[in-house]
Design a protein around this motif. Structure first.
Motif, mmCIF file in Angstrom:
data_model
loop_
_atom_site.group_PDB
_atom_site.id
_atom_site.type_symbol
_atom_site.label_atom_id
_atom_site.label_comp_id
_atom_site.label_asym_id
_atom_site.label_seq_id
_atom_site.Cartn_x
_atom_site.Cartn_y
_atom_site.Cartn_z
ATOM 1 N N THR A 162 -11.041 12.421 12.245
ATOM 2 C CA THR A 162 -9.882 13.049 11.782
ATOM 3 C C THR A 162 -10.167 13.700 10.714
ATOM 4 O OG1 THR A 162 -9.064 11.377 10.267
ATOM 5 C CG2 THR A 162 -8.342 11.242 12.669
ATOM 6 N N TRP A 163 -11.124 13.337 9.779
ATOM 7 C CA TRP A 163 -11.560 14.062 8.502
ATOM 8 C C TRP A 163 -10.744 13.675 7.479
ATOM 9 C CZ3 TRP A 163 -16.323 15.865 9.006
ATOM 10 C CH2 TRP A 163 -16.774 16.389 10.532
ATOM 11 N N LYS A 164 -9.918 12.665 7.850
ATOM 12 C CA LYS A 164 -9.095 12.363 6.695
ATOM 13 C C LYS A 164 -10.020 11.179 5.974
ATOM 14 C CE LYS A 164 -4.480 12.992 8.781
ATOM 15 N NZ LYS A 164 -3.295 12.454 9.144
ATOM 16 N N HIS A 165 -9.419 11.060 4.647
ATOM 17 C CA HIS A 165 -10.340 10.240 3.656
ATOM 18 C C HIS A 165 -10.499 8.647 4.183
ATOM 19 C CE1 HIS A 165 -10.735 12.959 0.170
ATOM 20 N NE2 HIS A 165 -9.580 13.363 0.635
ATOM 21 N N ASP A 166 -9.271 8.280 4.806
ATOM 22 C CA ASP A 166 -9.391 6.946 5.241
ATOM 23 C C ASP A 166 -9.922 6.679 6.743
ATOM 24 O OD1 ASP A 166 -7.276 8.012 6.542
ATOM 25 O OD2 ASP A 166 -5.729 6.383 6.289
ATOM 26 N N ASP A 167 -10.718 7.689 7.247
ATOM 27 C CA ASP A 167 -11.093 7.718 8.628
ATOM 28 C C ASP A 167 -11.995 6.638 8.689
ATOM 29 O OD1 ASP A 167 -13.204 8.544 10.944
ATOM 30 O OD2 ASP A 167 -11.308 9.704 11.159
ATOM 31 N N PRO A 168 -12.442 5.907 9.631
ATOM 32 C CA PRO A 168 -13.477 4.745 9.721
ATOM 33 C C PRO A 168 -14.920 5.316 9.471
ATOM 34 C CG PRO A 168 -11.821 4.528 11.583
ATOM 35 C CD PRO A 168 -11.447 5.870 10.834
ATOM 36 N N VAL A 169 -15.114 6.617 9.853
ATOM 37 C CA VAL A 169 -16.445 7.061 9.578
ATOM 38 C C VAL A 169 -16.880 7.320 8.173
ATOM 39 C CG1 VAL A 169 -17.761 9.359 9.667
ATOM 40 C CG2 VAL A 169 -16.148 8.883 11.651
ATOM 41 N N PHE A 170 -15.896 7.296 7.485
ATOM 42 C CA PHE A 170 -16.211 7.281 5.862
ATOM 43 C C PHE A 170 -15.875 5.836 5.226
ATOM 44 C CE2 PHE A 170 -14.346 11.765 6.763
ATOM 45 C CZ PHE A 170 -15.487 12.311 7.092
ATOM 46 N N ASN A 171 -15.732 4.731 5.823
ATOM 47 C CA ASN A 171 -15.440 3.430 5.142
ATOM 48 C C ASN A 171 -16.439 3.119 4.109
ATOM 49 O OD1 ASN A 171 -13.312 3.031 6.688
ATOM 50 N ND2 ASN A 171 -14.211 1.584 8.318
ATOM 51 N N HIS A 172 -17.804 3.624 4.207
ATOM 52 C CA HIS A 172 -18.607 3.125 3.352
ATOM 53 C C HIS A 172 -18.565 3.976 1.993
ATOM 54 C CE1 HIS A 172 -19.875 6.872 5.292
ATOM 55 N NE2 HIS A 172 -20.846 7.276 4.607
ATOM 56 N N MET A 173 -17.668 4.864 1.750
ATOM 57 C CA MET A 173 -17.639 5.368 0.688
ATOM 58 C C MET A 173 -16.083 5.671 0.234
ATOM 59 S SD MET A 173 -18.911 9.342 1.535
ATOM 60 C CE MET A 173 -18.499 10.174 3.032
ATOM 61 N N TYR A 174 -15.283 4.953 1.041
ATOM 62 C CA TYR A 174 -13.802 5.165 0.819
ATOM 63 C C TYR A 174 -13.285 4.307 -0.374
ATOM 64 C CZ TYR A 174 -8.767 5.216 1.684
ATOM 65 O OH TYR A 174 -7.417 5.201 1.671
ATOM 66 N N ASN A 175 -12.539 4.698 -1.379
ATOM 67 C CA ASN A 175 -12.048 3.870 -2.322
ATOM 68 C C ASN A 175 -10.673 3.624 -2.162
ATOM 69 O OD1 ASN A 175 -10.661 3.595 -5.157
ATOM 70 N ND2 ASN A 175 -12.662 3.551 -5.573
ATOM 71 N N LYS A 176 -10.294 2.208 -1.980
ATOM 72 C CA LYS A 176 -9.110 1.994 -1.330
ATOM 73 C C LYS A 176 -7.766 2.407 -2.664
ATOM 74 C CE LYS A 176 -10.244 -1.588 1.909
ATOM 75 N NZ LYS A 176 -10.068 -3.041 2.262
ATOM 76 N N GLN A 177 -8.425 2.282 -3.776
ATOM 77 C CA GLN A 177 -7.524 2.347 -4.907
ATOM 78 C C GLN A 177 -6.923 3.727 -5.244
ATOM 79 O OE1 GLN A 177 -9.101 0.910 -8.574
ATOM 80 N NE2 GLN A 177 -7.018 0.696 -9.611
ATOM 81 N N SER A 178 -7.994 4.906 -5.153
ATOM 82 C CA SER A 178 -7.787 6.289 -5.092
ATOM 83 C C SER A 178 -7.115 6.900 -3.782
ATOM 84 C CB SER A 178 -8.933 6.887 -5.889
ATOM 85 O OG SER A 178 -10.060 6.651 -4.868
#
Length: 253
Positions: free
Chosen positions: A203-219
């Protein structure tokens, strides 16, 4: 470092004097950069960078005028060709959330290094294009950046919601193309076309599973995305999707 600014006024005598001066300086063991036809504001910025702050001129500014590096010149050429299709920042090295450009000259150069050489660090020396002829490089580069128009969402420049505008993701896409040419024996053009399979899952959204390794839940944003480790991890995620989607297509046939 010696900074020399030369402005052409049309006076042949002045030009000859400048040429003699440069020849004299060439005999001294100092590094020298010559910038031609800068306006007054650009001259002031260079003098500030070199003399007052004691640091190199801004990388984005250097990309606009540096004529010593093949990848820099290629970046400028492709950016000029793409300027009516993509909003490209000409100076900044880091685009903030409020910036409306999809990419920058600096990021584009990083993409080209990853695309043709699999290089994720600083490159020195002459280019060594792998898997293609030098004459094919401009067309391949243009095809890669043009593919974003179909690959990314319409609001691709919305960095608050989408991660496709961050440096690490864009470089990872270029690196994915490089790996496809090396591992799957695809041409660059074929590999670029394969990127479109990512649309089926990402989906290219920040919380997409593809980006889990660099997603910051706080921000709620991707962070630390442009280091080599993160780029390689993102590339592997992209490759996995492409491989699985390609297998699904083959099963239906």
């Amino acid at each position: 470092m010696l900074l020399l600014l030369v402005s052409w006024t049309g006076n042949q005598a002045e030009a000859e004097e400048a040429r003699k001066f440069i020849q004299i300086l060439a005999g001294y063991p100092v590094s020298m950069q010559v910038y031609l036809d800068l306006n007054q504001q650009e001259e002031r910025q260079l003098f500030t960078d070199y003399n007052t702050e004691r640091r190199e001129a801004h990388p984005g500014f250097m990309l606009l005028y540096d004529q010593r590096d093949a990848y820099t010149e290629l970046t400028r050429t492709i950016a000029e060709q793409m300027k009516t299709l993509l909003d490209i920042d000409q100076v900044r090295s880091r685009l903030t959330e409020s910036n409306t450009s999809i990419t920058s000259l600096i990021t584009m150069k990083k993409c080209l290094l990853a695309l043709f050489e699999g290089c994720l660090t600083v490159k020195t020396g002459n280019p060594y294009y792998k898997g293609c002829k030098a004459s094919d490089v401009p067309a391949i580069a243009e095809a890669f950046f043009s593919s974003w128009l179909q690959l990314f969402p319409k609001r691709m420049t919305d960095r608050k919601n989408y991660a496709c505008g961050v440096t690490g993701v864009q470089v990872a896409l270029a690196y994915t193309v490089y790996m496809l040419t090396r591992e799957q024996s695809l041409t660059h053009m074929e590999a670029i076309q394969q990127l479109q399979l990512l649309k089926k899952r990402c989906t290219w959204k920040h919380d997409d599973p593809v980006f889990n390794h660099m997603y910051n839940k706080q921000s709620k944003q991707v962070r630390n995305h442009s280091n080599s480790t993160a780029v390689k991890r993102t590339m592997l995620e992209f490759l996995l999707i492409i491989r699985e989607e390609r297998e699904r297509l083959n099963d239906r046939q």
